[in-house]
Design a protein around this motif. Structure first.
Motif, PDB file in Angstrom:
ATOM      1  N   ASN A  37       0.815  -1.220   0.000  1.00 25.50           N
ATOM      2  CA  ASN A  37       0.000   0.000   0.000  1.00 25.50           C
ATOM      3  C   ASN A  37       0.846   1.266   0.000  1.00 25.50           C
ATOM      4  OD1 ASN A  37      -2.433   1.295  -0.148  1.00 25.50           O
ATOM      5  ND2 ASN A  37      -2.813   1.261   2.057  1.00 25.50           N
ATOM      6  N   SER A  38       2.058   1.199  -0.516  1.00 22.36           N
ATOM      7  CA  SER A  38       2.930   2.376  -0.444  1.00 22.36           C
ATOM      8  C   SER A  38       2.390   3.528  -1.288  1.00 22.36           C
ATOM      9  CB  SER A  38       4.346   2.011  -0.894  1.00 22.36           C
ATOM     10  OG  SER A  38       4.321   1.482  -2.204  1.00 22.36           O
ATOM     11  N   ARG A  39       1.545   3.226  -2.281  1.00 19.06           N
ATOM     12  CA  ARG A  39       0.994   4.282  -3.134  1.00 19.06           C
ATOM     13  C   ARG A  39      -0.486   4.561  -2.870  1.00 19.06           C
ATOM     14  NH1 ARG A  39       5.194   6.281  -6.471  1.00 19.06           N
ATOM     15  NH2 ARG A  39       6.800   4.679  -6.432  1.00 19.06           N
ATOM     16  N   GLY A  40      -1.036   3.920  -1.848  1.00 21.29           N
ATOM     17  CA  GLY A  40      -2.444   4.192  -1.522  1.00 21.29           C
ATOM     18  C   GLY A  40      -3.438   3.605  -2.508  1.00 21.29           C
ATOM     19  N   VAL A  41      -3.032   2.580  -3.229  1.00 23.03           N
ATOM     20  CA  VAL A  41      -3.944   1.962  -4.208  1.00 23.03           C
ATOM     21  C   VAL A  41      -4.664   0.745  -3.601  1.00 23.03           C
ATOM     22  CG1 VAL A  41      -4.117   0.885  -6.497  1.00 23.03           C
ATOM     23  CG2 VAL A  41      -2.496   2.739  -6.111  1.00 23.03           C
ATOM     24  N   LEU A  42      -3.989   0.112  -2.623  1.00 22.98           N
ATOM     25  CA  LEU A  42      -4.559  -1.100  -2.026  1.00 22.98           C
ATOM     26  C   LEU A  42      -5.952  -0.815  -1.452  1.00 22.98           C
ATOM     27  CD1 LEU A  42      -3.978  -4.094  -1.217  1.00 22.98           C
ATOM     28  CD2 LEU A  42      -3.136  -3.197   0.961  1.00 22.98           C
ATOM     29  N   GLY A  43      -6.893  -1.673  -1.778  1.00 21.57           N
ATOM     30  CA  GLY A  43      -8.270  -1.505  -1.296  1.00 21.57           C
ATOM     31  C   GLY A  43      -9.173  -0.833  -2.316  1.00 21.57           C
ATOM     32  N   HIS A  44      -8.583  -0.186  -3.310  1.00 22.85           N
ATOM     33  CA  HIS A  44      -9.393   0.577  -4.274  1.00 22.85           C
ATOM     34  C   HIS A  44      -9.723  -0.247  -5.521  1.00 22.85           C
ATOM     35  CE1 HIS A  44      -9.181   4.515  -2.243  1.00 22.85           C
ATOM     36  NE2 HIS A  44      -8.097   3.979  -1.714  1.00 22.85           N
ATOM     37  N   TYR A  45     -10.623   0.311  -6.333  1.00 23.67           N
ATOM     38  CA  TYR A  45     -11.074  -0.322  -7.586  1.00 23.67           C
ATOM     39  C   TYR A  45     -11.816  -1.634  -7.308  1.00 23.67           C
ATOM     40  CZ  TYR A  45      -7.836   3.079  -9.564  1.00 23.67           C
ATOM     41  OH  TYR A  45      -7.195   4.235  -9.889  1.00 23.67           O
TER      42      TYR A  45
ATOM     43  N   ASN B  97     -14.714   3.271  -5.389  1.00 25.43           N
ATOM     44  CA  ASN B  97     -15.236   2.051  -4.764  1.00 25.43           C
ATOM     45  C   ASN B  97     -14.073   1.351  -4.068  1.00 25.43           C
ATOM     46  OD1 ASN B  97     -17.857   2.437  -5.564  1.00 25.43           O
ATOM     47  ND2 ASN B  97     -17.700   1.157  -7.396  1.00 25.43           N
ATOM     48  N   TYR B  98     -14.105   1.358  -2.737  1.00 26.97           N
ATOM     49  CA  TYR B  98     -12.925   0.856  -2.035  1.00 26.97           C
ATOM     50  C   TYR B  98     -13.272   0.268  -0.672  1.00 26.97           C
ATOM     51  CZ  TYR B  98     -13.035   5.028   0.937  1.00 26.97           C
ATOM     52  OH  TYR B  98     -13.417   5.987   1.838  1.00 26.97           O
ATOM     53  N   VAL B  99     -12.326  -0.485  -0.160  1.00 29.04           N
ATOM     54  CA  VAL B  99     -12.437  -0.996   1.208  1.00 29.04           C
ATOM     55  C   VAL B  99     -11.282  -0.430   2.023  1.00 29.04           C
ATOM     56  CG1 VAL B  99     -13.601  -3.133   0.553  1.00 29.04           C
ATOM     57  CG2 VAL B  99     -11.102  -3.100   0.680  1.00 29.04           C
TER      58      VAL B  99
ATOM     59  N   HIS C 183     -14.304  -1.820   6.173  1.00 31.18           N
ATOM     60  CA  HIS C 183     -15.505  -1.051   5.858  1.00 31.18           C
ATOM     61  C   HIS C 183     -15.550  -0.907   4.346  1.00 31.18           C
ATOM     62  CE1 HIS C 183     -18.890   1.431   7.015  1.00 31.18           C
ATOM     63  NE2 HIS C 183     -18.604   2.127   5.921  1.00 31.18           N
ATOM     64  N   ILE C 184     -16.701  -1.180   3.767  1.00 35.07           N
ATOM     65  CA  ILE C 184     -16.821  -1.179   2.306  1.00 35.07           C
ATOM     66  C   ILE C 184     -17.541   0.083   1.859  1.00 35.07           C
ATOM     67  CG2 ILE C 184     -17.798  -2.416   0.327  1.00 35.07           C
ATOM     68  CD1 ILE C 184     -17.626  -4.977   2.110  1.00 35.07           C
ATOM     69  N   HIS C 185     -16.916   0.810   0.948  1.00 37.27           N
ATOM     70  CA  HIS C 185     -17.532   1.997   0.353  1.00 37.27           C
ATOM     71  C   HIS C 185     -17.759   1.671  -1.117  1.00 37.27           C
ATOM     72  CE1 HIS C 185     -16.060   4.499   3.798  1.00 37.27           C
ATOM     73  NE2 HIS C 185     -15.139   3.554   3.806  1.00 37.27           N
ATOM     74  N   ALA C 186     -18.982   1.420  -1.511  1.00 33.02           N
ATOM     75  CA  ALA C 186     -19.176   1.007  -2.905  1.00 33.02           C
ATOM     76  C   ALA C 186     -20.570   1.331  -3.394  1.00 33.02           C
ATOM     77  CB  ALA C 186     -18.928  -0.489  -3.044  1.00 33.02           C
ATOM     78  N   SER C 187     -20.663   1.719  -4.650  1.00 38.74           N
ATOM     79  CA  SER C 187     -21.960   1.915  -5.284  1.00 38.74           C
ATOM     80  C   SER C 187     -21.769   1.752  -6.790  1.00 38.74           C
ATOM     81  CB  SER C 187     -22.492   3.317  -4.981  1.00 38.74           C
ATOM     82  OG  SER C 187     -21.586   4.273  -5.508  1.00 38.74           O
ATOM     83  N   TYR C 188     -22.859   1.484  -7.467  1.00 40.65           N
ATOM     84  CA  TYR C 188     -22.784   1.421  -8.921  1.00 40.65           C
ATOM     85  C   TYR C 188     -22.839   2.840  -9.484  1.00 40.65           C
ATOM     86  CZ  TYR C 188     -23.418  -3.592  -8.550  1.00 40.65           C
ATOM     87  OH  TYR C 188     -23.255  -4.911  -8.262  1.00 40.65           O
ATOM     88  N   GLY C 189     -22.170   3.031 -10.609  1.00 36.43           N
ATOM     89  CA  GLY C 189     -22.083   4.354 -11.202  1.00 36.43           C
ATOM     90  C   GLY C 189     -22.965   4.510 -12.429  1.00 36.43           C
TER      91      GLY C 189
ATOM     92  N   PHE D  91     -25.009  -3.462  -4.485  1.00 37.66           N
ATOM     93  CA  PHE D  91     -23.586  -3.783  -4.661  1.00 37.66           C
ATOM     94  C   PHE D  91     -23.168  -4.813  -3.604  1.00 37.66           C
ATOM     95  CE2 PHE D  91     -19.116  -3.488  -4.931  1.00 37.66           C
ATOM     96  CZ  PHE D  91     -18.770  -2.781  -6.067  1.00 37.66           C
ATOM     97  N   GLY D  92     -22.584  -5.906  -4.062  1.00 39.23           N
ATOM     98  CA  GLY D  92     -22.154  -6.946  -3.128  1.00 39.23           C
ATOM     99  C   GLY D  92     -23.035  -8.175  -3.140  1.00 39.23           C
TER     100      GLY D  92
END
Lengths: 298, 257
Positions: A55-63, A165-167, A183-189, A225-226
């Motif tokens: 997670n050094s670039r803050g991408v882990l958990g996203h997309y 959309n990320y956790v 914690h899951i933050h997600a929705s359809y776009g 979602f989910g």
């Protein structure tokens, strides 16, 4: 983590007596399902990796992605009523492969990517009993002798990968073992909702063409979602360590002896079920691990 | 199962699946203890009944299956001796049994009548716990349940009270019987009982008008349909042969020659 910046092994809790234990390993492969693998990485915090391994670039958990579905279409095929019981078997579903936005002629500019249809056609087992009036022997004879055929259809579509959309680790909630939960933050776009409209229109056309009676209309909205439980992404592959967590062989950019070989690595998910792709990618990663290990690169 | 247990058990959840719906949502349980105790609560989540049990019902040629004492699955309550209803009174239960017999057109001595009547008693006695659990769902689980099963199904789990429906329905039957024949329903002969059932069945002329009697009929018929057509006797009658399939597709053999 060891002094070379590599993973030294795995810490775990013994299920039966809750004892904290460790196993040492030269290579650590995570394949705990997309969100669990990512949760393990996020929880693997150390002075060197304060936000978790990978997670050094803050991408882990996203997309994060999960297939959309538009469900509930169906009805009775009135022409097929029968008094003869047919075998009831599993291999009776169907799939209409994705045809929109492929190399074929059907294009829809309102959205990217596409969807497929699936469902089944079958004799009712005893569902007709609830709408058969009366009771007693005569009622049972009608249930037995007039067996309707049902047809069901739904659409499953691709969910685009979005950074939004990320956790992330929940600051308070912990699992049964005291380890921080996600914690899951997600929705359809917009793309998914535009696709849903096309799905619904075509589901209607299929039902019209089949002349279904006693219809169930497809739902107005996409599943939540989910619900599809095809979660993918959150530790995605890529060539650029700034925008991805793993390289093209499922190897963490940050820590070369850590691999993630489940749906977490997906960059996009297509509209199809992810399992076979996960298996293929895992085999490929395993080959790479063996090869790199032989060369002494791990 | 220990009836004093306040936690909802796996069996109770299975029982609530008759309508195709179940919810669960409480936390803080010990997973290890759950896997060891036969009456432990399920972890939070949403559960859906598998239809695979029908194959087992069909294979069961010897009446009730005997499960090992430490089995996690509690489908059948082991018992010996005469059946003691858990919810219905000693006066009510014979009427429930009689109604099952009439709805099926079976003589009262048929084994299937007993099996279904006992199952109705079991589900009625557990219904308050199921309803309480539905009400105790966390907001997140409630939202998820609505998305999975639809608002109507969730509302029914929260609101439908089989005990009230049965109690009032049985009283209604007796009132009708007293008015028509100056006797209790149980004391009527079969034609008189059937005439009363006809007046509240879904085949009645004024099918749109509902009352205590029609609601009770609707409940009993729904229970009897589920009970009968998932039993060996019912599945045999339907000609259900388990999970069989065609070796070649009928009508399309030429495509596979």
């Amino acid at each position: 983590m060891n002094d070379e910046g590599k993973a030294a092994g795995v810490a775990y809790i013994e299920r039966t007596n809750r004892a904290a234990r460790e196993v040492r390993a030269k290579v650590v492969v995570l394949a705990a399902s997309a969100l669990e693998s990512t949760r393990i990485l996020l929880n693997s915090r150390s002075p060197r990796f304060p936000n978790g391994v990978g997670n050094s670039r803050g991408v882990l958990g996203h997309y994060l992605m999960d297939h959309t579905t538009l469900e509930g279409g169906g009805g009775k095929m009135a022409a097929l009523k029968s008094s003869v019981r047919e075998p009831v078997g599993r291999p009776c579903g169907y799939i209409i492969p994705k045809y929109v936005n492929t190399a074929g002629p059907y294009r829809n500019k309102n959205f990217l990517r596409g969807y497929y249809f699936a469902g089944d056609g079958r004799q009712e087992l005893y569902g007709q009993a609830f709408s058969t009036p009366g009771f007693g022997r005569d009622f049972r004879r009608k249930v037995r002798e007039s067996i309707p055929y049902s047809f069901g259809v739904y659409a499953q579509g691709e969910c685009l990968p979005r950074f939004d959309n990320y956790v992330a680790l929940d600051p308070e909630k912990k699992d049964a073992w005291g380890i921080p939960a996600l914690h899951i933050h997600a929705s359809y776009g917009e793309n998914e909702h535009n696709m849903a409209k096309a799905m619904r229109d075509h589901l209607g056309e299929i039902m019209d063409a089949l002349k279904l009676e006693e219809r169930n209309s497809p739902r107005d909205e996409l599943n939540i979602f989910g619900k599809n439980i095809h979660e993918c992404g959150t530790a995605r592959m890529g060539k650029d360590p700034k925008t991805s967590v793993l390289n093209t062989y499922n190897q963490a950019h940050d820590v070369k002896n850590v691999f993630v070989t489940d749906g977490a690595c997906f960059v996009t998910q297509g509209c199809w079920e992810p399992t076979l792709t996960i298996m293929a990618i895992s085999v490929r990663a395993a080959d790479y691990i063996a090869d790199e290990h032989r060369k002494g690169n791990l | 199962m220990n009836r004093e247990e306040s936690a909802l058990t796996r069996r109770q959840w299975l029982l609530s699946l008759g309508g195709g719906v179940a919810l669960a949502g409480w936390s803080g349980m010990d997973l290890e203890a759950a896997s060891q105790a036969s009456s432990a609560a399920l972890p939070p989540g949403i559960y859906e009944a598998s239809r695979e049990h029908l194959g087992h019902a069909l294979a069961d040629r010897g009446g009730f299956a005997r499960l090992p004492a430490d089995s996690e699955i509690e489908i059948v309550r082991p018992r010996s001796g005469r059946f003691q209803p858990a919810f219905f009174t000693q006066t009510q239960y014979p009427v429930i049994r009689r109604l099952v017999g009439l709805l099926l057109g079976e003589p009262e001595a048929a084994v299937i009548v007993d099996e279904i009547a006992e199952w109705i008693d079991l589900t009625a006695s557990d219904s308050a716990a199921v309803r309480a659990a539905a009400h105790a769902l966390s907001p997140a689980h409630h939202t998820l349940a609505v998305h999975y099963y639809g608002a109507q199904a969730v509302r029914r789990l929260e609101e439908f009270d089989p005990q009230k429906t049965s109690r009032e329905g049985l009283a209604w039957l007796d009132t009708q019987s007293q008015e028509r024949h100056s006797r209790t329903f149980a004391a009527l002969d079969e034609p008189a009982q059937i005439a009363i059932l006809d007046s509240i069945s879904d085949n009645r002329p004024d099918v749109k008008t509902e009352n205590t009697g029609t609601r009770f009929f609707h409940y009993m018929k729904e229970r009897v349909i589920h009970g009968f057509y998932t039993s060996r006797a019912g599945l045999d009658e339907l000609g259900y042969r388990g999970n069989a399939f065609y070796a070649s597709p009928p009508g399309c053999e030429h495509l596979y020659a």
